[in-house]
Design a protein around this motif. Structure first.
Motif, PDB file in Angstrom:
ATOM      1  N   CYS A 125       0.838  -1.213   0.000  1.00  0.00           N
ATOM      2  CA  CYS A 125       0.000   0.000   0.000  1.00  0.00           C
ATOM      3  C   CYS A 125       0.865   1.253   0.000  1.00  0.00           C
ATOM      4  N   HIS A 126       1.877   1.291   0.857  1.00  0.00           N
ATOM      5  CA  HIS A 126       2.741   2.468   0.928  1.00  0.00           C
ATOM      6  C   HIS A 126       3.511   2.674  -0.383  1.00  0.00           C
ATOM      7  N   ILE A 127       3.956   1.596  -0.999  1.00  0.00           N
ATOM      8  CA  ILE A 127       4.660   1.702  -2.282  1.00  0.00           C
ATOM      9  C   ILE A 127       3.724   2.249  -3.355  1.00  0.00           C
ATOM     10  N   LYS A 128       2.510   1.708  -3.429  1.00  0.00           N
ATOM     11  CA  LYS A 128       1.547   2.159  -4.442  1.00  0.00           C
ATOM     12  C   LYS A 128       1.174   3.626  -4.235  1.00  0.00           C
ATOM     13  N   ILE A 129       0.988   4.034  -2.984  1.00  0.00           N
ATOM     14  CA  ILE A 129       0.668   5.434  -2.686  1.00  0.00           C
ATOM     15  C   ILE A 129       1.822   6.335  -3.118  1.00  0.00           C
ATOM     16  N   ALA A 130       3.058   5.913  -2.824  1.00  0.00           N
ATOM     17  CA  ALA A 130       4.231   6.708  -3.203  1.00  0.00           C
ATOM     18  C   ALA A 130       4.367   6.806  -4.722  1.00  0.00           C
ATOM     19  N   GLN A 131       4.034   5.726  -5.432  1.00  0.00           N
ATOM     20  CA  GLN A 131       4.180   5.715  -6.885  1.00  0.00           C
ATOM     21  C   GLN A 131       3.058   6.449  -7.599  1.00  0.00           C
ATOM     22  N   LYS A 132       1.825   6.284  -7.111  1.00  0.00           N
ATOM     23  CA  LYS A 132       0.671   6.746  -7.883  1.00  0.00           C
ATOM     24  C   LYS A 132      -0.203   7.775  -7.175  1.00  0.00           C
ATOM     25  N   GLY A 133       0.145   8.124  -5.947  1.00  0.00           N
ATOM     26  CA  GLY A 133      -0.599   9.146  -5.235  1.00  0.00           C
ATOM     27  C   GLY A 133      -1.625   8.585  -4.267  1.00  0.00           C
ATOM     28  N   ASP A 134      -2.178   9.471  -3.467  1.00  0.00           N
ATOM     29  CA  ASP A 134      -3.075   9.099  -2.364  1.00  0.00           C
ATOM     30  C   ASP A 134      -4.397   8.511  -2.849  1.00  0.00           C
ATOM     31  N   ASN A 135      -4.741   8.716  -4.092  1.00  0.00           N
ATOM     32  CA  ASN A 135      -6.030   8.257  -4.597  1.00  0.00           C
ATOM     33  C   ASN A 135      -5.958   6.866  -5.246  1.00  0.00           C
ATOM     34  N   VAL A 136      -4.811   6.199  -5.176  1.00  0.00           N
ATOM     35  CA  VAL A 136      -4.637   4.905  -5.829  1.00  0.00           C
ATOM     36  C   VAL A 136      -5.516   3.835  -5.176  1.00  0.00           C
ATOM     37  N   GLY A 137      -6.116   3.028  -6.034  1.00  0.00           N
ATOM     38  CA  GLY A 137      -6.912   1.910  -5.562  1.00  0.00           C
ATOM     39  C   GLY A 137      -6.224   0.605  -5.895  1.00  0.00           C
ATOM     40  N   LEU A 138      -6.537  -0.433  -5.134  1.00  0.00           N
ATOM     41  CA  LEU A 138      -5.980  -1.739  -5.407  1.00  0.00           C
ATOM     42  C   LEU A 138      -6.916  -2.828  -4.915  1.00  0.00           C
ATOM     43  N   SER A 139      -6.670  -4.038  -5.375  1.00  0.00           N
ATOM     44  CA  SER A 139      -7.431  -5.192  -4.916  1.00  0.00           C
ATOM     45  C   SER A 139      -6.503  -6.067  -4.089  1.00  0.00           C
ATOM     46  N   PHE A 140      -7.056  -7.095  -3.459  1.00  0.00           N
ATOM     47  CA  PHE A 140      -6.203  -7.953  -2.643  1.00  0.00           C
ATOM     48  C   PHE A 140      -5.203  -8.730  -3.498  1.00  0.00           C
ATOM     49  N   TYR A 141      -5.451  -8.821  -4.794  1.00  0.00           N
ATOM     50  CA  TYR A 141      -4.493  -9.477  -5.683  1.00  0.00           C
ATOM     51  C   TYR A 141      -3.179  -8.698  -5.776  1.00  0.00           C
ATOM     52  N   ALA A 142      -3.182  -7.417  -5.452  1.00  0.00           N
ATOM     53  CA  ALA A 142      -1.977  -6.589  -5.531  1.00  0.00           C
ATOM     54  C   ALA A 142      -0.878  -7.073  -4.587  1.00  0.00           C
ATOM     55  N   PHE A 143      -1.233  -7.890  -3.618  1.00  0.00           N
ATOM     56  CA  PHE A 143      -0.276  -8.347  -2.619  1.00  0.00           C
ATOM     57  C   PHE A 143       0.406  -9.658  -3.013  1.00  0.00           C
ATOM     58  N   PHE A 144       0.111 -10.148  -4.229  1.00  0.00           N
ATOM     59  CA  PHE A 144       0.615 -11.452  -4.653  1.00  0.00           C
ATOM     60  C   PHE A 144       1.188 -11.381  -6.057  1.00  0.00           C
ATOM     61  N   ALA A 145       2.069 -12.325  -6.370  1.00  0.00           N
ATOM     62  CA  ALA A 145       2.610 -12.458  -7.727  1.00  0.00           C
ATOM     63  C   ALA A 145       1.487 -12.932  -8.641  1.00  0.00           C
ATOM     64  N   ASN A 146       1.720 -12.879  -9.922  1.00  0.00           N
ATOM     65  CA  ASN A 146       0.705 -13.291 -10.886  1.00  0.00           C
ATOM     66  C   ASN A 146       0.491 -14.792 -10.936  1.00  0.00           C
ATOM     67  N   LYS A 147       1.249 -15.531 -10.145  1.00  0.00           N
ATOM     68  CA  LYS A 147       1.037 -16.971 -10.083  1.00  0.00           C
ATOM     69  C   LYS A 147       0.573 -17.336  -8.684  1.00  0.00           C
ATOM     70  N   ASN A 148      -0.163 -18.390  -8.592  1.00  0.00           N
ATOM     71  CA  ASN A 148      -0.745 -18.817  -7.317  1.00  0.00           C
ATOM     72  C   ASN A 148       0.258 -19.701  -6.585  1.00  0.00           C
ATOM     73  N   ASP A 149       1.293 -19.072  -6.001  1.00  0.00           N
ATOM     74  CA  ASP A 149       2.338 -19.845  -5.339  1.00  0.00           C
ATOM     75  C   ASP A 149       2.107 -20.009  -3.838  1.00  0.00           C
ATOM     76  N   ASP A 150       1.096 -19.351  -3.293  1.00  0.00           N
ATOM     77  CA  ASP A 150       0.776 -19.505  -1.871  1.00  0.00           C
ATOM     78  C   ASP A 150      -0.741 -19.401  -1.691  1.00  0.00           C
ATOM     79  N   PRO A 151      -1.475 -20.458  -2.055  1.00  0.00           N
ATOM     80  CA  PRO A 151      -2.939 -20.392  -2.024  1.00  0.00           C
ATOM     81  C   PRO A 151      -3.523 -20.136  -0.637  1.00  0.00           C
ATOM     82  N   GLU A 152      -2.885 -20.637   0.416  1.00  0.00           N
ATOM     83  CA  GLU A 152      -3.405 -20.397   1.767  1.00  0.00           C
ATOM     84  C   GLU A 152      -3.341 -18.920   2.127  1.00  0.00           C
TER      85      GLU A 152
END
Length: 80
Positions: free
Chosen positions: A21-48
């Motif tokens: 969240c802090h990285i995205k805010i720093a890169q794109k500003g305070d209004n940046v939105g994200l989904s919970f997928y933003a916290f993971f790589a594009n592959k499902n390497d940790d399903p739990e």
């Protein structure tokens, strides 16, 4: 209708979410939105861990698909 039990996140996931969240805010500003997928790589390497984040996001807090990163930071910090 019963309310879902509040489930706290693992410390490692919480820290990862805060960091992203802090990285995205720093890169794109305070209004940046994200989904919970933003916290993971594009592959499902940790399903739990993915399911833990999804449960916190969707069931526990009933958030929309995209939420403002600053809102997620406030929610995570409020959990202690």
């Amino acid at each position: 209708m019963s309310t879902p039990l509040k489930k706290l996140l693992k410390a490692s996931l919480k820290e990862k979410m805060l960091q992203v969240c802090h990285i995205k805010i720093a890169q794109k500003g305070d209004n940046v939105g994200l989904s919970f997928y933003a916290f993971f790589a594009n592959k499902n390497d940790d399903p739990e861990l993915l399911m833990e984040a999804a449960t916190w996001w969707i069931q526990t807090h009933q958030l929309d698909h995209f939420e403002k990163a600053h809102r997620i930071v406030k929610m995570l910090e409020a959990e202690g």
